[in-house]
Enzyme design. Structure first.
Site, PDB file in Angstrom:
ATOM      1  N   ARG A  25       0.823  -1.200   0.000  1.00 20.33           N
ATOM      2  CA  ARG A  25       0.000   0.000   0.000  1.00 20.33           C
ATOM      3  C   ARG A  25       0.868   1.267   0.000  1.00 20.33           C
ATOM      4  O   ARG A  25       0.693   2.159  -0.834  1.00 20.33           O
ATOM      5  CB  ARG A  25      -0.921  -0.037   1.228  1.00 20.33           C
ATOM      6  CG  ARG A  25      -1.740   1.207   1.517  1.00 20.33           C
ATOM      7  CD  ARG A  25      -2.695   1.590   0.410  1.00 20.33           C
ATOM      8  NE  ARG A  25      -3.597   0.526  -0.022  1.00 20.33           N
ATOM      9  CZ  ARG A  25      -4.724   0.175   0.597  1.00 20.33           C
ATOM     10  NH1 ARG A  25      -5.084   0.787   1.688  1.00 20.33           N
ATOM     11  NH2 ARG A  25      -5.487  -0.771   0.112  1.00 20.33           N
ATOM     12  N   ILE A 140       7.999 -15.078  16.861  1.00 17.94           N
ATOM     13  CA  ILE A 140       7.244 -15.303  18.098  1.00 17.94           C
ATOM     14  C   ILE A 140       8.200 -15.435  19.285  1.00 17.94           C
ATOM     15  O   ILE A 140       7.775 -15.410  20.424  1.00 17.94           O
ATOM     16  CB  ILE A 140       6.354 -16.564  18.013  1.00 17.94           C
ATOM     17  CG1 ILE A 140       7.199 -17.844  17.913  1.00 17.94           C
ATOM     18  CG2 ILE A 140       5.370 -16.476  16.868  1.00 17.94           C
ATOM     19  CD1 ILE A 140       6.419 -19.110  18.237  1.00 17.94           C
ATOM     20  N   ASP A 141       9.506 -15.618  19.010  1.00 14.08           N
ATOM     21  CA  ASP A 141      10.471 -15.827  20.100  1.00 14.08           C
ATOM     22  C   ASP A 141      10.857 -14.496  20.772  1.00 14.08           C
ATOM     23  O   ASP A 141      11.326 -14.490  21.903  1.00 14.08           O
ATOM     24  CB  ASP A 141      11.749 -16.498  19.566  1.00 14.08           C
ATOM     25  CG  ASP A 141      11.448 -17.808  18.857  1.00 14.08           C
ATOM     26  OD1 ASP A 141      10.393 -18.396  19.122  1.00 14.08           O
ATOM     27  OD2 ASP A 141      12.282 -18.227  18.027  1.00 14.08           O
ATOM     28  N   ARG A 176      -6.289 -31.542  38.454  1.00 13.94           N
ATOM     29  CA  ARG A 176      -4.963 -31.938  37.950  1.00 13.94           C
ATOM     30  C   ARG A 176      -4.206 -30.734  37.355  1.00 13.94           C
ATOM     31  O   ARG A 176      -4.793 -29.704  37.063  1.00 13.94           O
ATOM     32  CB  ARG A 176      -5.093 -33.061  36.925  1.00 13.94           C
ATOM     33  CG  ARG A 176      -5.611 -32.651  35.590  1.00 13.94           C
ATOM     34  CD  ARG A 176      -5.406 -33.691  34.491  1.00 13.94           C
ATOM     35  NE  ARG A 176      -5.955 -34.998  34.707  1.00 13.94           N
ATOM     36  CZ  ARG A 176      -6.680 -35.680  33.797  1.00 13.94           C
ATOM     37  NH1 ARG A 176      -6.961 -35.139  32.623  1.00 13.94           N
ATOM     38  NH2 ARG A 176      -7.110 -36.891  34.039  1.00 13.94           N
ATOM     39  N   ALA A 200      -0.392 -18.406  35.449  1.00 14.09           N
ATOM     40  CA  ALA A 200       0.198 -19.746  35.624  1.00 14.09           C
ATOM     41  C   ALA A 200       0.666 -19.901  37.065  1.00 14.09           C
ATOM     42  O   ALA A 200       0.897 -18.914  37.769  1.00 14.09           O
ATOM     43  CB  ALA A 200       1.380 -19.907  34.676  1.00 14.09           C
ATOM     44  N   HIS A 266       2.784 -25.525  16.818  1.00 13.85           N
ATOM     45  CA  HIS A 266       2.717 -24.444  15.824  1.00 13.85           C
ATOM     46  C   HIS A 266       1.436 -23.622  15.875  1.00 13.85           C
ATOM     47  O   HIS A 266       1.308 -22.645  15.130  1.00 13.85           O
ATOM     48  CB  HIS A 266       2.939 -25.016  14.414  1.00 13.85           C
ATOM     49  CG  HIS A 266       4.346 -25.516  14.239  1.00 13.85           C
ATOM     50  ND1 HIS A 266       4.752 -26.721  14.730  1.00 13.85           N
ATOM     51  CD2 HIS A 266       5.430 -24.932  13.687  1.00 13.85           C
ATOM     52  CE1 HIS A 266       6.046 -26.897  14.466  1.00 13.85           C
ATOM     53  NE2 HIS A 266       6.482 -25.820  13.838  1.00 13.85           N
TER      54      HIS A 266
HETATM   55  O1  F6P Z   1      11.736 -19.466  15.789  1.00 14.16           O
HETATM   56  C1  F6P Z   1      10.382 -19.746  15.768  1.00 14.16           C
HETATM   57  C2  F6P Z   1      10.085 -21.162  16.200  1.00 14.16           C
HETATM   58  O2  F6P Z   1       8.683 -21.337  16.192  1.00 14.16           O
HETATM   59  C3  F6P Z   1      10.675 -21.559  17.550  1.00 14.16           C
HETATM   60  O3  F6P Z   1       9.961 -21.030  18.637  1.00 14.16           O
HETATM   61  C4  F6P Z   1      10.650 -23.064  17.429  1.00 14.16           C
HETATM   62  O4  F6P Z   1      11.644 -23.654  18.245  1.00 14.16           O
HETATM   63  C5  F6P Z   1      10.957 -23.295  15.980  1.00 14.16           C
HETATM   64  O5  F6P Z   1      10.651 -22.097  15.301  1.00 14.16           O
HETATM   65  C6  F6P Z   1      10.215 -24.437  15.354  1.00 14.16           C
HETATM   66  O6  F6P Z   1      10.648 -24.569  14.052  1.00 14.16           O
HETATM   67  P1  F6P Z   1       9.974 -25.580  13.006  1.00 14.16           P
HETATM   68  O7  F6P Z   1       8.760 -24.921  12.443  1.00 14.16           O
HETATM   69  O8  F6P Z   1      11.035 -25.769  11.991  1.00 14.16           O
HETATM   70  O9  F6P Z   1       9.618 -26.821  13.740  1.00 14.16           O
END
Ligand code: F6P
Length: 359
Positions: A25, A140-141, A176, A200, A266
């Site tokens: 855009r 996401i890390d 549990r 948690a 994932h």
């Molecule tokens: O770096 C992002 C990530 O999702 C990590 O958190 C995880 O360890 C890794 O990638 C998983 O990678 P893959 O999709 O190759 O299993």
């Protein structure tokens, strides 16, 4: 009229499509042509390179909230920087990438990538000679130094929070505990933030040493007999191999604590992009296009003190070094990891969450 290319590399996360759509855009409003390179570097290795030219219909605005990458992130067994080095083909690989970029006659390329992709771009920088390289950090890390935020993180925290919310009802029904293993590689940001969000009972992250006996006595002393123990995938337990959540689960079972493990995997990278990630993606896209207009190159967009700025890829690379943490023997650190001064750690303690041996 400028010609710019966009590619998404490394693992996917939610927010990539927003970034791509906003880049298109902002660039098209300047009259520039915008090309999407498909499959990341994989698409540049193909003859001819796998490229599409964007128009208003290619990535409609209503699809920009969807997870994954419309441009794809590459095939599993494709030749990439790592496998090329492994097979002694890095020079050939780099040459092919360079040829493809020259063939496309791009003025600039926006690379949306994680820690690995950005480091590799800097280490193989000659590929991009003669065109501008502007990177946008996503992961996401949240392990990328010099930026306070990365695209995809907030959505991942939300995904993990929703996953744990669902488990909590079963946990309560059965009296549990659930040991939930989060992603995050060596960085505990995702587990720490989601752990605070769900309340948690314990959060174990790679940056803080923990003691299994203290964890067990904390759970046993808890006011309730159910809940969630979040375990970051990067933690290790001396003398144990296998998945960290399984190791913790076995210890709890041996101590008479009824528990199950759960692996959101994932799904943490999926989910409709939350508003804060969409805003971040828009800010970073705007910043990246401005950087191209200002003739910047070898830079990365970053959030610092609430402002969106660019920082040199050299600075990013130098700051990202992982070293032994002088404050905690046996623990590694980087500028992007959870630091002992992170206020969420003390807040967790104040809220009765076991976070490890913080003192
Ligand atoms: O770096 C992002 C990530 O999702 C990590 O958190 C995880 O360890 C890794 O990638 C998983 O990678 P893959 O999709 O190759 O299993």
């Amino acid at each position: 009229m400028k010609k710019i290319g966009i590619m998404t590399t490394g693992g996917d996360c939610s927010g990539l499509n927003t970034a791509v759509q906003r880049l298109y855009r902002a660039a098209s409003l300047r009259g520039w042509r915008v090309f999407g390179i498909l499959d990341g570097t994989d698409g540049l290795c193909t003859t001819p390179p796998k490229v599409i030219e964007f128009n208003e219909e290619t990535l409609p605005i209503e699809s920009a909230r969807l997870a994954g990458s419309f441009l794809h992130n590459g095939h599993a067994n494709a030749l990439n920087f790592e496998t090329a080095v492994e097979h002694g083909k890095i020079e050939k690989f780099n040459q092919k990438l360079r040829e493809s970029l020259l063939e496309l006659k791009l003025d600039a390329i926006v690379l949306i990538g994680g820690n690995g992709s950005l480091s590799l771009a800097w280490c193989n920088k000659e590929i991009y000679n003669g065109l501008q390289l502007v990177c946008i950090p996503k992961t996401i890390d949240m392990d990328i130094p010099l930026t306070d935020k990365t695209i995809g993180f907030d959505t991942a925290v939300q995904q993990l929070t929703s996953f744990c919310d669902q488990l909590m009802m079963t946990a309560r029904s059965h009296h549990r505990w659930f040991v939930v293993q989060t992603m995050g590689r060596d960085c505990g940001q995702l587990a720490l933030n989601a752990g605070i969000a769900i309340g948690a009972n314990a959060i174990l992250i790679p940056e803080i040493k923990f003691d299994t006996d203290s964890l067990i006595s904390h759970i046993k002393k808890s006011f309730i007999d159910y809940g969630i123990i979040l375990v970051s995938e990067g933690i290790s337990l001396r003398g144990h191999s296998g998945r960290p959540a399984d190791m913790i689960s076995r210890k709890l079972t041996a101590a008479g604590i009824v528990n199950r493990t759960a692996f959101p995997e994932h799904t943490q990278r999926a989910g409709d992009t939350v508003a804060s990630d969409r805003i971040l993606a828009t800010r970073m896209a705007d910043c990246a296009i401005n950087a191209i207009e200002n003739n910047e190159t070898y830079v990365m967009t970053a959030i610092k003190d609430s402002k969106c700025i660019t920082v040199g890829l050299n600075e990013f690379f130098n700051a990202g070094e992982i070293s032994d943490d002088p404050r905690i023997p046996g623990v590694q650190t980087s500028d992007a990891f959870v630091s002992p001064e992170n206020p969420l750690l003390q807040i967790a303690v104040n809220m009765g969450i076991y976070i490890g041996e913080t003192k």
